[in-house]
Design a protein around this motif. Structure first.
Motif, PDB file in Angstrom:
ATOM      1  N   ASP A 275      37.840  45.079  40.585  1.00 52.94           N
ATOM      2  CA  ASP A 275      39.148  45.085  41.212  1.00 52.94           C
ATOM      3  C   ASP A 275      38.953  44.851  42.715  1.00 52.94           C
ATOM      4  OD1 ASP A 275      41.474  47.088  42.538  1.00 52.94           O
ATOM      5  OD2 ASP A 275      42.135  45.755  40.937  1.00 52.94           O
ATOM      6  N   ASP A 276      39.923  44.194  43.324  1.00 49.45           N
ATOM      7  CA  ASP A 276      39.822  43.895  44.761  1.00 49.45           C
ATOM      8  C   ASP A 276      39.647  45.162  45.601  1.00 49.45           C
ATOM      9  OD1 ASP A 276      42.108  41.035  44.884  1.00 49.45           O
ATOM     10  OD2 ASP A 276      39.987  41.179  44.382  1.00 49.45           O
ATOM     11  N   SER A 277      40.194  46.275  45.139  1.00 53.09           N
ATOM     12  CA  SER A 277      40.163  47.512  45.925  1.00 53.09           C
ATOM     13  C   SER A 277      38.756  48.079  46.077  1.00 53.09           C
ATOM     14  CB  SER A 277      41.082  48.553  45.300  1.00 53.09           C
ATOM     15  OG  SER A 277      40.615  48.942  44.011  1.00 53.09           O
ATOM     16  N   VAL A 278      37.831  47.660  45.222  1.00 52.43           N
ATOM     17  CA  VAL A 278      36.473  48.217  45.279  1.00 52.43           C
ATOM     18  C   VAL A 278      35.411  47.142  45.525  1.00 52.43           C
ATOM     19  CG1 VAL A 278      37.183  50.050  43.695  1.00 52.43           C
ATOM     20  CG2 VAL A 278      35.947  48.064  42.796  1.00 52.43           C
ATOM     21  N   LYS A 279      35.832  45.881  45.524  1.00 55.77           N
ATOM     22  CA  LYS A 279      34.868  44.795  45.684  1.00 55.77           C
ATOM     23  C   LYS A 279      34.115  44.950  46.998  1.00 55.77           C
ATOM     24  CE  LYS A 279      36.529  41.081  43.855  1.00 55.77           C
ATOM     25  NZ  LYS A 279      37.272  39.813  43.658  1.00 55.77           N
TER      26      LYS A 279
END
Lengths: 110, 119
Positions: free
Chosen positions: B61-65
């Motif tokens: 997910d973009d939030s953890v990339k």
């Protein structure tokens, strides 16, 4: 950013039928999103009910069914029971290999 | 019977690191996609990452990339989530989820492990 939409809440009478839906903020849900439905009873881990649009997970009774209705995925519960009262989450597979969950529907059976 | 047992959760300060692990049993671990999904208590589910059976294909997910790394050890039947640069909004229960073989459906869930990021 893709948003997956679900009804925040729904109610159904015992023995009744209810259809919960799962949509996209832009575009239509299709079988290529492999809609996945999970049930989460308060205080418990989620449990998968339906995957790949309409395949029931092991041990899931056949009163739970999945489909595509119009431009949304749908979870239909036929003959609702008291212990169906819980949160229901859908998840959709997106191009690029990610999954996105909807905000969930709180189902009340009364 | 499929079992997924998460471990490694705890309290960590903002900016810190934590490594979660999930031990799978009751299935041929190396055949299946594995996921991590998180949930702030009282809120919805958020998909975090997935790794293919061979460990080569991963997605986030973009939030953890760039901050989280998913990996697996098929010899030990474990999938890990290395979490770096942790933020307060990473606080959640983290669930390990068994996927499918060809397709990464979300099929079976562990009991979860709580990560709390706070000073």
């Amino acid at each position: 950013q893709t948003v997956v939409t679900q009804e925040p809440s729904f109610s159904v009478s015992p023995g009744g039928t209810v259809t919960l839906t799962c949509g996209l903020s832009s575009g239509s849900v299709s079988t290529r999103n492999y809609p996945n439905w999970c049930q989460q009873i308060s205080g418990q881990s989620p449990r998968t009910l339906i995957y790949n649009t309409n395949t029931r997970a092991s041990g899931v009774p056949d009163r739970f069914s999945g489909s595509i209705l119009g431009n949304k995925a749908a979870l239909t519960i036929t003959g609702a029971q008291a212990d169906d009262e819980s949160d229901y989450f859908c998840a959709l597979y997106m191009r690029g290999g990610t999954w996105v969950f909807g905000g969930g529907t709180k189902l009340t059976v009364l | 019977e499929v079992q997924l047992v998460e471990s490694g959760g705890g309290l960590v300060q903002p900016g810190g690191s934590l490594r979660l692990s999930c031990a799978g049993s009751g299935f041929i671990f190396s055949d299946y996609w594995m996921h991590w999904v998180r949930q702030v208590p009282g809120e919805g589910l958020v998909w975090v990452a997935r790794v293919k059976g061979d460990g080569i294909e991963v997605n986030y997910d973009d939030s953890v990339k760039g901050r989280f790394t998913i990996s697996r050890d098929n010899a030990r039947n474990t999938v890990d989530l290395q979490m770096n640069s942790l933020r307060v909004d990473d606080t959640a229960v983290y669930f390990c989820v068994k996927g499918g073989t060809t397709y990464s459906y979300l099929l079976e869930w562990g009991q979860g492990t709580l990560v709390a990021v706070s000073s």
